[in-house]
Design an enzyme around this catalytic site. Structure first.
Site, PDB file in Angstrom:
ATOM      1  N   CYS A 114     -10.301  -3.464  -9.525  1.00 27.06           N
ATOM      2  CA  CYS A 114     -10.460  -2.013  -9.464  1.00 27.06           C
ATOM      3  C   CYS A 114     -10.460  -1.395 -10.855  1.00 27.06           C
ATOM      4  O   CYS A 114      -9.531  -1.608 -11.645  1.00 27.06           O
ATOM      5  CB  CYS A 114      -9.333  -1.411  -8.616  1.00 27.06           C
ATOM      6  SG  CYS A 114      -9.441   0.381  -8.460  1.00 27.06           S
ATOM      7  N   GLU A 148     -11.877  11.580  -9.820  1.00 34.95           N
ATOM      8  CA  GLU A 148     -13.200  11.544  -9.214  1.00 34.95           C
ATOM      9  C   GLU A 148     -13.105  11.604  -7.685  1.00 34.95           C
ATOM     10  O   GLU A 148     -12.216  10.996  -7.084  1.00 34.95           O
ATOM     11  CB  GLU A 148     -13.949  10.291  -9.665  1.00 34.95           C
ATOM     12  CG  GLU A 148     -14.126  10.258 -11.175  1.00 34.95           C
ATOM     13  CD  GLU A 148     -15.018   9.142 -11.682  1.00 34.95           C
ATOM     14  OE1 GLU A 148     -15.431   9.222 -12.851  1.00 34.95           O
ATOM     15  OE2 GLU A 148     -15.308   8.184 -10.926  1.00 34.95           O
ATOM     16  N   CYS A 196     -17.240   1.628  -4.398  1.00 33.62           N
ATOM     17  CA  CYS A 196     -15.846   1.222  -4.209  1.00 33.62           C
ATOM     18  C   CYS A 196     -15.359   0.382  -5.389  1.00 33.62           C
ATOM     19  O   CYS A 196     -15.998  -0.596  -5.778  1.00 33.62           O
ATOM     20  CB  CYS A 196     -15.737   0.417  -2.909  1.00 33.62           C
ATOM     21  SG  CYS A 196     -14.064  -0.066  -2.499  1.00 33.62           S
ATOM     22  N   GLY A 227      -5.914   6.036  -7.421  1.00 36.86           N
ATOM     23  CA  GLY A 227      -4.485   6.054  -7.159  1.00 36.86           C
ATOM     24  C   GLY A 227      -4.094   5.404  -5.845  1.00 36.86           C
ATOM     25  O   GLY A 227      -4.921   5.145  -4.976  1.00 36.86           O
ATOM     26  N   GLU A 228      -2.802   5.127  -5.719  1.00 35.55           N
ATOM     27  CA  GLU A 228      -2.200   4.592  -4.492  1.00 35.55           C
ATOM     28  C   GLU A 228      -1.575   5.766  -3.734  1.00 35.55           C
ATOM     29  O   GLU A 228      -0.570   6.332  -4.186  1.00 35.55           O
ATOM     30  CB  GLU A 228      -1.145   3.542  -4.838  1.00 35.55           C
ATOM     31  CG  GLU A 228      -0.165   3.189  -3.729  1.00 35.55           C
ATOM     32  CD  GLU A 228      -0.821   2.728  -2.440  1.00 35.55           C
ATOM     33  OE1 GLU A 228      -0.562   3.363  -1.391  1.00 35.55           O
ATOM     34  OE2 GLU A 228      -1.580   1.743  -2.483  1.00 35.55           O
ATOM     35  N   CYS A 256     -14.271  10.554  -0.086  1.00 39.92           N
ATOM     36  CA  CYS A 256     -13.276   9.642  -0.665  1.00 39.92           C
ATOM     37  C   CYS A 256     -12.467  10.434  -1.685  1.00 39.92           C
ATOM     38  O   CYS A 256     -12.996  10.853  -2.718  1.00 39.92           O
ATOM     39  CB  CYS A 256     -13.986   8.455  -1.315  1.00 39.92           C
ATOM     40  SG  CYS A 256     -12.881   7.212  -2.005  1.00 39.92           S
ATOM     41  N   ASN A 265     -17.971  -4.634  -6.713  1.00 35.55           N
ATOM     42  CA  ASN A 265     -18.857  -3.787  -7.511  1.00 35.55           C
ATOM     43  C   ASN A 265     -18.471  -3.891  -8.979  1.00 35.55           C
ATOM     44  O   ASN A 265     -17.356  -3.500  -9.358  1.00 35.55           O
ATOM     45  CB  ASN A 265     -18.765  -2.328  -7.037  1.00 35.55           C
ATOM     46  CG  ASN A 265     -19.290  -2.157  -5.629  1.00 35.55           C
ATOM     47  OD1 ASN A 265     -20.443  -2.482  -5.358  1.00 35.55           O
ATOM     48  ND2 ASN A 265     -18.454  -1.657  -4.716  1.00 35.55           N
ATOM     49  N   CYS A 296      -3.678   4.886 -11.906  1.00 38.77           N
ATOM     50  CA  CYS A 296      -2.945   4.137 -10.883  1.00 38.77           C
ATOM     51  C   CYS A 296      -1.997   3.171 -11.582  1.00 38.77           C
ATOM     52  O   CYS A 296      -2.347   2.570 -12.601  1.00 38.77           O
ATOM     53  CB  CYS A 296      -3.919   3.365  -9.986  1.00 38.77           C
ATOM     54  SG  CYS A 296      -3.128   2.545  -8.574  1.00 38.77           S
ATOM     55  N   CYS A 347      -4.651  -3.394  -9.687  1.00 41.67           N
ATOM     56  CA  CYS A 347      -5.335  -4.451  -8.939  1.00 41.67           C
ATOM     57  C   CYS A 347      -6.519  -4.942  -9.771  1.00 41.67           C
ATOM     58  O   CYS A 347      -7.233  -4.149 -10.381  1.00 41.67           O
ATOM     59  CB  CYS A 347      -5.812  -3.929  -7.589  1.00 41.67           C
ATOM     60  SG  CYS A 347      -4.470  -3.368  -6.514  1.00 41.67           S
TER      61      CYS A 347
END
Length: 385
Positions: A123, A96, A351, A176-177, A109, A308, A116, A120
């Site tokens: 997320c 996305e 986010c 992703g990181e 973004c 969120n 990922c 975390c």
């Protein structure tokens, strides 16, 4: 039956790599600048439409190369003007990309991985597991498509020196990181800031990292982009729970690495500390005071992000009073603090909400689904597509 030779995809080539390609086909390196302007400044992907390139070279290009974009499979428009594009990548997964228009700026973004590995806790992306790194073409292709969709490749108007640009700022904060896909992300950043391509300022291109310290230590040799750090906790014990990579690279080591990178830059930029506020977890006044003490000798800006919600999480969004109290404590301690306005949440583009559709190779998504079903929640982790 012999298969046709694979053609080189020019879309993701940095200027040095494209120059090397032209040398490899017995052409002058300056041709790279011509191609780069056609692809990234004018949005042209058909060699025959490149009018300042001779017929013989166009034939050679068709035989050996292509300009292959990732595919846009869905588009969503939020009530606040944000766009979300669902991008199909070669691995079969969907990622996305989010466009956020604001007064005086427009931010894209961008995703760097399908899923990922870091997981975390706040997320949604991490709950999908992991499939693959995106190629440089798949990363820069997200910017190409945003300009294409929003008329960003339009010719300059009379009296205006530069062509229209739909995107003014880039944040590598999508799925992703970024620093776990280091080489491809570095090449994509070089294209974003290349004068013959998108020409974005180094102050307007930001890498967001959860803290991959060895990669941060390498950054100064590859880029001078801006940096944002996903901190989210003022101490190691709490951050270990929220950002698991902290167990490998604790806060002190992370801040040292970031400070070293920032000191290598020729200008006086500071990093942004990102702090997602989660009700009852990390949003207490004491957490704010502890964060202020932690960053006392660390020049930075602080961006507070109210959590969120998403389906796979029991976390709650903090109250407005909690957010305001947290901000006031930091401001009184002398910090520049902003609170990120929630944008695009009606299309799942805020986010922490990006999920895509990941062909998970880790079994993580299945474990989360099984756990939810065992708890009687019956959560659906599939994307809305």
């Amino acid at each position: 039956m012999m298969s046709e030779p694979t053609k080189v995809n020019l879309l993701g080539m940095s200027l040095p790599k494209m120059q090397a390609y032209f040398v490899s086909i017995d052409e002058k390196p300056f041709r790279a600048v011509q191609l780069m302007k056609w692809i990234h400044r004018r949005g042209v992907t058909d060699f025959d439409a490149m009018t300042d390139i001779g017929k013989g070279l166009r034939e050679k290009l068709r035989a050996t190369a292509e300009i292959r974009l990732p595919e846009i499979v869905e588009e969503y428009l939020a009530s606040d003007g944000c766009y979300k594009w669902i991008v199909q990548v070669a691995s079969g997964s969907k990622v996305e990309t989010v466009y956020i228009p604001e007064a005086g700026r427009a931010t894209l973004c961008i995703s760097s991985q399908a899923g990922c590995t870091l997981d975390c806790s706040f997320c949604a992306t991490g709950k999908q597991g992991f499939n693959s790194n995106l190629t440089t073409a798949e990363i820069i292709g997200q910017l190409w498509w945003a300009n294409h969709r929003l008329n960003g490749f339009a010719e300059p108007r009379a009296g205006v020196g530069k062509a229209n640009r739909a995107v003014s700022n880039i944040v590598m904060m999508g799925m992703g990181e970024p620093l776990l896909n280091f080489d491809n992300v570095m090449d994509a950043l070089s294209l974003m800031m290349e004068d013959n391509a998108y020409g974005l300022s180094k102050r307007r291109v930001t890498i967001s990292t959860a803290g991959v310290v060895p990669a941060i230590d390498r950054l100064k040799d590859y880029t001078d982009a801006s940096l944002a750090v996903s901190l989210h906790a003022p101490n190691d014990a709490l951050r270990n729970e929220i950002v698991p990579i902290n167990k490998k690279y604790p806060i002190r080591e992370l801040l040292r690495s970031v400070k070293d990178y920032m000191s290598s830059l020729p200008d006086k930029r500071v990093p942004v500390i990102e702090y997602t506020l989660i009700a009852g977890v990390n949003d207490h006044r004491q957490h704010a005071r502890e964060l202020a003490a932690l960053l006392e000798d660390f020049p930075c800006k602080i961006n507070l992000i109210p959590f969120n919600p998403f389906a796979q999480s029991d976390y709650r969004r903090p109250s407005n009073s909690s957010v305001n109290n947290f901000r006031e404590i930091l401001q009184k301690a002398g910090y520049t603090v902003t609170v990120r306005t929630t944008r695009g949440d009606d299309i799942g583009a805020a986010c922490g909400q990006l999920v895509g559709n990941v062909a998970d190779q880790t079994r993580r998504s299945a474990r989360y689904r099984d756990a939810a079903e065992a708890a009687g929640k019956g959560l659906n982790v599939q994307n809305i597509i």
